[in-house]
Scaffold this motif. Sequence first.
Motif, mmCIF file in Angstrom:
data_model
loop_
_atom_site.group_PDB
_atom_site.id
_atom_site.type_symbol
_atom_site.label_atom_id
_atom_site.label_comp_id
_atom_site.label_asym_id
_atom_site.label_seq_id
_atom_site.Cartn_x
_atom_site.Cartn_y
_atom_site.Cartn_z
ATOM 1 N N ILE A 165 0.839 -1.202 0.000
ATOM 2 C CA ILE A 165 0.000 0.000 0.000
ATOM 3 C C ILE A 165 0.873 1.251 0.000
ATOM 4 N N GLY A 166 1.878 1.280 0.870
ATOM 5 C CA GLY A 166 2.756 2.441 0.954
ATOM 6 C C GLY A 166 3.517 2.688 -0.337
ATOM 7 N N THR A 167 3.969 1.611 -0.979
ATOM 8 C CA THR A 167 4.686 1.748 -2.247
ATOM 9 C C THR A 167 3.789 2.371 -3.308
ATOM 10 N N PHE A 168 2.548 1.899 -3.387
ATOM 11 C CA PHE A 168 1.633 2.452 -4.394
ATOM 12 C C PHE A 168 1.334 3.922 -4.122
ATOM 13 N N VAL A 169 1.015 4.234 -2.878
ATOM 14 C CA VAL A 169 0.678 5.619 -2.536
ATOM 15 C C VAL A 169 1.885 6.531 -2.742
ATOM 16 N N SER A 170 3.094 6.004 -2.502
ATOM 17 C CA SER A 170 4.301 6.830 -2.649
ATOM 18 C C SER A 170 4.488 7.331 -4.075
ATOM 19 N N ASN A 171 3.932 6.618 -5.050
ATOM 20 C CA ASN A 171 4.003 7.090 -6.433
ATOM 21 C C ASN A 171 3.451 8.504 -6.566
ATOM 22 N N PHE A 172 2.442 8.799 -5.744
ATOM 23 C CA PHE A 172 1.750 10.082 -5.863
ATOM 24 C C PHE A 172 2.248 11.111 -4.846
ATOM 25 N N THR A 173 3.009 10.671 -3.843
ATOM 26 C CA THR A 173 3.527 11.628 -2.865
ATOM 27 C C THR A 173 4.893 12.169 -3.269
ATOM 28 N N GLU A 174 5.624 11.416 -4.087
ATOM 29 C CA GLU A 174 6.984 11.834 -4.430
ATOM 30 C C GLU A 174 7.054 12.749 -5.643
ATOM 31 N N MET A 207 8.692 8.467 -13.806
ATOM 32 C CA MET A 207 9.697 7.661 -14.514
ATOM 33 C C MET A 207 11.082 8.299 -14.437
ATOM 34 N N MET A 208 11.129 9.612 -14.578
ATOM 35 C CA MET A 208 12.428 10.284 -14.535
ATOM 36 C C MET A 208 13.042 10.200 -13.141
ATOM 37 N N GLY A 209 12.238 10.396 -12.103
ATOM 38 C CA GLY A 209 12.746 10.375 -10.738
ATOM 39 C C GLY A 209 13.169 9.002 -10.277
ATOM 40 N N SER A 277 11.370 19.871 -17.773
ATOM 41 C CA SER A 277 12.454 20.496 -17.015
ATOM 42 C C SER A 277 12.991 19.557 -15.952
ATOM 43 N N VAL A 278 12.335 18.416 -15.781
ATOM 44 C CA VAL A 278 12.728 17.463 -14.752
ATOM 45 C C VAL A 278 13.942 16.661 -15.212
ATOM 46 N N GLU A 279 15.006 16.752 -14.472
ATOM 47 C CA GLU A 279 16.194 15.937 -14.733
ATOM 48 C C GLU A 279 16.408 14.939 -13.601
ATOM 49 N N GLY A 280 15.963 15.297 -12.450
ATOM 50 C CA GLY A 280 16.128 14.494 -11.242
ATOM 51 C C GLY A 280 15.822 15.415 -10.081
ATOM 52 N N TRP A 281 15.185 14.932 -9.074
ATOM 53 C CA TRP A 281 14.788 15.801 -7.970
ATOM 54 C C TRP A 281 14.681 14.974 -6.701
ATOM 55 N N GLN A 282 14.665 15.661 -5.623
ATOM 56 C CA GLN A 282 14.490 14.934 -4.371
ATOM 57 C C GLN A 282 13.022 14.598 -4.195
ATOM 58 N N SER A 283 12.765 13.565 -3.431
ATOM 59 C CA SER A 283 11.392 13.118 -3.209
ATOM 60 C C SER A 283 10.577 14.217 -2.549
ATOM 61 N N TYR A 307 5.504 12.672 4.907
ATOM 62 C CA TYR A 307 6.657 13.263 5.591
ATOM 63 C C TYR A 307 7.718 13.640 4.560
ATOM 64 N N ARG A 308 8.430 14.737 4.836
ATOM 65 C CA ARG A 308 9.470 15.206 3.925
ATOM 66 C C ARG A 308 10.794 14.510 4.234
ATOM 67 N N PRO A 309 11.380 13.813 3.247
ATOM 68 C CA PRO A 309 12.686 13.171 3.483
ATOM 69 C C PRO A 309 13.790 14.224 3.611
ATOM 70 N N ALA A 310 14.932 13.784 4.040
ATOM 71 C CA ALA A 310 16.082 14.688 4.160
ATOM 72 C C ALA A 310 16.465 15.230 2.784
ATOM 73 N N ASP A 311 17.106 16.388 2.769
ATOM 74 C CA ASP A 311 17.535 16.999 1.514
ATOM 75 C C ASP A 311 18.417 16.036 0.717
ATOM 76 N N GLY A 312 18.147 15.996 -0.591
ATOM 77 C CA GLY A 312 18.965 15.174 -1.471
ATOM 78 C C GLY A 312 18.487 13.750 -1.652
ATOM 79 N N VAL A 313 17.480 13.336 -0.873
ATOM 80 C CA VAL A 313 16.952 11.971 -1.016
ATOM 81 C C VAL A 313 16.038 11.934 -2.239
ATOM 82 N N LYS A 314 16.398 11.140 -3.226
ATOM 83 C CA LYS A 314 15.604 11.008 -4.450
ATOM 84 C C LYS A 314 14.668 9.806 -4.336
ATOM 85 N N PRO A 315 13.595 9.784 -5.114
ATOM 86 C CA PRO A 315 12.695 8.621 -5.067
ATOM 87 C C PRO A 315 13.421 7.300 -5.292
ATOM 88 N N VAL A 316 14.381 7.297 -6.199
ATOM 89 C CA VAL A 316 15.099 6.062 -6.495
ATOM 90 C C VAL A 316 15.970 5.611 -5.323
#
Length: 366
Positions: A165-174, A207-209, A277-283, A307-316
């Motif tokens: 459930i968390g994995t699916f929902v995370s698609n939309f939070t990140e 997909m990019m993230g 403009s998306v090249e990569g971003w933090q979650s 919850y907001r992850p620490a700076d620099g944490v990417k979805p991947v």
Amino acid sequence: MKCGAKMPEGTRFCTACGARMTGDSSGASSGAPAVSPDGVTSVAPPSEAPTRVIETLHPVAQRPEDTCPQPVAGRSSSVPRRGRGAAVALAVGVGALAGVGIAAALTSGFGLLKAGGDGQVSATTVAQRAEAEQAPSEVDVDAEQEPAPSTIELSLENAADREAIGTFVSNFTEVGQGITAQSHYERTDSPDQQTVTDMVLYLEYHMMGNANDHVSAVDADDPLAAEGYAYRVDATYLIDRIARQFDVTVSADQLPYIISDGNKGAVEGNWFYFATSVEGWQSMGVPYTTSLTDIGDNRYEVAFDVYRPADGVKPVDVLLRVYGWPLADMLDAVGASDTPIYSATATIEAYLNDDGDVTFHLLRMN
């Protein structure tokens, strides 16, 4: 004999009056008319009534075997609910038609509509009457249909279910564009063009993230590179992703969009090209499910905090298994504080993918 008529040798009953001929050795009561001195004829009841064979005008229809896939343990049903009312109405209609056919046989059609005045019941007329009489019931049955019990049972006490459930929902939070966990979305069978564009934008960002290997950079010698398109993905793959996550079908001609020169999409051949403009971003956030309510038909109401992850944490960078951990452990793994940045709700529908794993369709957000 009783009437005096002459009968051929061996005749058992008089063909004129019906009396048993003298000398018949059966000994059974004749059941023939008896003539009284005043000439009044009366019929004596037979000692045993003959068997009456009734043939129906129309054979009783048998309900065919249900050819729709049925729910099995651990799998969601593929029968649309909107089809159940029609199935009930069909069964009722068949039963009504069979009943009318039997009644017609027993009454020789008296009291029923006839075709051409020949005493035969018109099957078409009977079917039309049955359909007309059952029409109100069909609406009522469909309207009162209760959700079927879920065949895929989920619990937040189960780490694997919580992770799924968390994995699916995370698609939309990140993600930060298109349909996100802060959007207002309601599933329809035929989404409008803006909703399709939002789905495409969401998937581009996702997909990019997550470094999706289906996305590739556009070669410099590709004609669309000169038009500013930097990435491409197989159009069929994109359409399949929309179907798997939203349970809706879109066509390739619904994919193109233009928001700005640097944010647009186009279909060329089998490819969907896009500029972003998306090249990569933090979650943008990690979710923690706070409640799960089974509403039937393998559908669940979900509430979650983000919850907001620490700076620099990417979805991947976020391992999927952390979504199945207790809150404190999840927050520690992604370096987030214990204060949520927002809360949201969603309605999701569970199903099993090709690998037999539980996954979901998004039916509603907020």
